[in-house]
Motif scaffolding. Structure first.
Motif, short mmCIF file in Angstrom:
data_model
loop_
_atom_site.label_atom_id
_atom_site.label_comp_id
_atom_site.label_asym_id
_atom_site.label_seq_id
_atom_site.Cartn_x
_atom_site.Cartn_y
_atom_site.Cartn_z
N CYS A 51 -11.22 -3.24 -7.29
CA CYS A 51 -11.02 -3.91 -8.57
C CYS A 51 -12.13 -4.86 -8.91
O CYS A 51 -12.32 -5.21 -10.07
CB CYS A 51 -9.69 -4.67 -8.57
SG CYS A 51 -8.23 -3.61 -8.63
N GLU A 94 -12.36 0.11 -19.66
CA GLU A 94 -11.57 -1.02 -19.15
C GLU A 94 -11.31 -2.01 -20.27
O GLU A 94 -12.21 -2.36 -21.04
CB GLU A 94 -12.33 -1.72 -18.01
CG GLU A 94 -11.54 -2.89 -17.42
CD GLU A 94 -12.31 -3.61 -16.33
OE1 GLU A 94 -11.90 -3.50 -15.17
OE2 GLU A 94 -13.31 -4.26 -16.66
N LYS A 100 -9.88 -5.90 -21.12
CA LYS A 100 -9.70 -7.19 -20.47
C LYS A 100 -9.28 -8.24 -21.49
O LYS A 100 -9.97 -8.44 -22.50
CB LYS A 100 -11.00 -7.62 -19.77
CG LYS A 100 -10.89 -8.93 -19.02
CD LYS A 100 -12.22 -9.26 -18.33
CE LYS A 100 -12.15 -10.56 -17.57
NZ LYS A 100 -13.46 -10.87 -16.93
N MET A 114 -9.63 -12.91 -7.82
CA MET A 114 -8.48 -12.05 -8.06
C MET A 114 -7.26 -12.67 -7.40
O MET A 114 -7.24 -12.89 -6.19
CB MET A 114 -8.72 -10.65 -7.53
CG MET A 114 -7.65 -9.66 -7.97
SD MET A 114 -7.92 -7.98 -7.38
CE MET A 114 -7.50 -8.18 -5.65
N GLU A 126 -3.13 -7.93 -8.33
CA GLU A 126 -3.70 -6.74 -8.94
C GLU A 126 -3.86 -6.90 -10.44
O GLU A 126 -2.92 -7.25 -11.15
CB GLU A 126 -2.79 -5.54 -8.66
CG GLU A 126 -3.34 -4.22 -9.18
CD GLU A 126 -2.45 -3.04 -8.85
OE1 GLU A 126 -2.77 -1.92 -9.30
OE2 GLU A 126 -1.43 -3.25 -8.17
N ASN A 127 -5.10 -6.71 -10.91
CA ASN A 127 -5.47 -6.76 -12.33
C ASN A 127 -5.49 -8.16 -12.93
O ASN A 127 -5.84 -8.32 -14.11
CB ASN A 127 -4.55 -5.87 -13.18
CG ASN A 127 -4.63 -4.41 -12.80
OD1 ASN A 127 -5.64 -3.97 -12.28
ND2 ASN A 127 -3.56 -3.67 -13.03
N HIS A 173 -7.03 -12.15 -12.78
CA HIS A 173 -8.07 -13.03 -12.25
C HIS A 173 -7.89 -14.44 -12.81
O HIS A 173 -7.50 -14.62 -13.96
CB HIS A 173 -9.46 -12.51 -12.63
CG HIS A 173 -9.90 -11.31 -11.85
ND1 HIS A 173 -9.44 -10.04 -12.12
CD2 HIS A 173 -10.76 -11.18 -10.80
CE1 HIS A 173 -9.99 -9.18 -11.29
NE2 HIS A 173 -10.79 -9.85 -10.48
N TYR A 213 -6.38 -10.60 -17.62
CA TYR A 213 -5.67 -9.39 -17.23
C TYR A 213 -6.48 -8.19 -17.70
O TYR A 213 -6.88 -8.11 -18.85
CB TYR A 213 -4.27 -9.34 -17.87
CG TYR A 213 -3.57 -8.02 -17.65
CD1 TYR A 213 -3.08 -7.67 -16.39
CD2 TYR A 213 -3.38 -7.13 -18.71
CE1 TYR A 213 -2.43 -6.46 -16.19
CE2 TYR A 213 -2.73 -5.92 -18.53
CZ TYR A 213 -2.26 -5.59 -17.25
OH TYR A 213 -1.62 -4.39 -17.06
N SER A 214 -6.75 -7.27 -16.79
CA SER A 214 -7.55 -6.09 -17.12
C SER A 214 -6.83 -4.83 -16.65
O SER A 214 -6.10 -4.83 -15.66
CB SER A 214 -8.94 -6.17 -16.49
OG SER A 214 -8.84 -6.32 -15.09
N PHE A 215 -7.08 -3.74 -17.36
CA PHE A 215 -6.49 -2.45 -16.99
C PHE A 215 -7.35 -1.32 -17.51
O PHE A 215 -8.25 -1.53 -18.34
CB PHE A 215 -5.06 -2.32 -17.52
CG PHE A 215 -4.97 -2.36 -19.02
CD1 PHE A 215 -4.94 -1.19 -19.77
CD2 PHE A 215 -4.88 -3.58 -19.71
CE1 PHE A 215 -4.86 -1.22 -21.16
CE2 PHE A 215 -4.78 -3.63 -21.09
CZ PHE A 215 -4.78 -2.44 -21.81
#
Length: 295
Positions: free
Chosen positions: A14, A23, A25, A242, A245-246, A248, A293-295
């Motif tokens: 990640c 991606e 964010k 981080m 998960e996802n 930061h 938050y990123s995905f």
């Protein structure tokens, strides 16, 4: 052990130096802003001469304020980024008595102006919104670092509202004096302007430990055209980690300064006189906190 190894592998994947394709964010944060806003007005305090009215000192608007900000970034095709961010500073204050009458100009192209009764209560609102839209490209990439360049556009939306005992004023024969006769009535004067500022910049990121990144960016632009002058400086450096998960968490130190100055003049009796000198300086130097938050 397998579970711990899987989580460690997830952290490395990640936060790798290479941005994965497509991606998204989203970032929410807060910062501490300091503002300095002035307007050149005609003033009875100086027998009709020009006076630099200070929104913070004379009209009692808050100079320092804790404010939110929002950022969105879309990364695609490994090296390309599109970003949008928004900052907002909305302030209002009541001045029991300014102590002297002032004449303020209309922001439009006409010579209309208003005289404000300095012996009555005056309510002032100054709303500043800054929208930034830009494009970035990763020029150099490594396993644990990225360096790139960006171009963009900062746009300031400024709304100034005065509410009090105000009189409409037309042209006067004496350019350095207030209106000869005024009839004060409760009135609201609502002026708005939009000031666009393009910018160029550099950015970089270095992953010094799995899940931990140091990042920085610098943007600058200055322009002078006709009766408009503006400048922009935006420098930020910080560390992100981080937290799951996802997600930061970021802590950065930011220097941000936008300065816009609009001047206007007209000729009276073969002499040039300023009818508008409006300056907005929006700046802050200090820490910023954010969650992404990123995905």
């Amino acid at each position: 052990m397998f579970k711990r190894a899987s989580l460690g592998l997830l952290a490395v994947v990640c936060t790798t130096g290479h941005v994965k394709a497509d991606e998204y964010k989203f970032t929410l944060g807060a910062f501490y802003a300091s503002s300095d806003s002035t307007m050149l007005v005609k003033s009875a305090k100086d027998t009709g001469n020009y006076y630099l009215l200070d929104f913070e000192d004379d009209l009692l608007l808050t100079e320092d304020q804790f404010l939110p900000f929002f950022e969105f970034q879309y990364s695609f095709k490994e090296r390309h980024h599109i970003y949008v961010d928004w900052k907002s500073l909305h302030r209002n204050a009541d001045t029991p008595q300014l102590g002297f009458d002032i004449e303020i100009p209309e922001f439009g192209d006409n010579d209309q102006s208003y005289v404000i009764d300095g012996s009555a209560k005056l309510s002032t609102t100054l709303n500043i919104d800054i929208l930034r839209i830009g494009y970035g490209y990763d020029i150099w990439e490594g396993n644990d670092y990225t360096v790139g360049g960006s171009i963009g556009l900062h746009t300031m939306f400024v709304e100034t509202i005065f509410e009090g005992d105000i009189s409409l004023c037309g042209e006067t024969s004496e350019p350095n004096s207030l209106c000869d006769t005024v009839s004060f009535t409760p009135k609201v004067v609502d002026n708005a302007l939009t000031a666009p500022l393009p910018n160029i910049g550099l950015f970089g990121m270095y992953e010094f430990y799995p899940g931990w990144q140091f990042s920085a960016h610098a943007q600058y632009f200055a322009i002078k055209y006709d009766n408009f002058k503006g400048s922009l400086v935006d420098i930020r450096a910080g560390v992100s980690a981080m937290i799951c998960e996802n997600f930061h968490l970021s802590l950065a130190y930011n220097y941000y300064d936008v300065d816009v100055d609009i001047e206007r003049s007209r000729s009276i009796l073969d002499k040039e006189f300023r009818t508008l000198d409006y300056n907005i300086n929006y700046s802050f130097t200090g820490p910023m906190f954010a969650v992404s938050y990123s995905f």
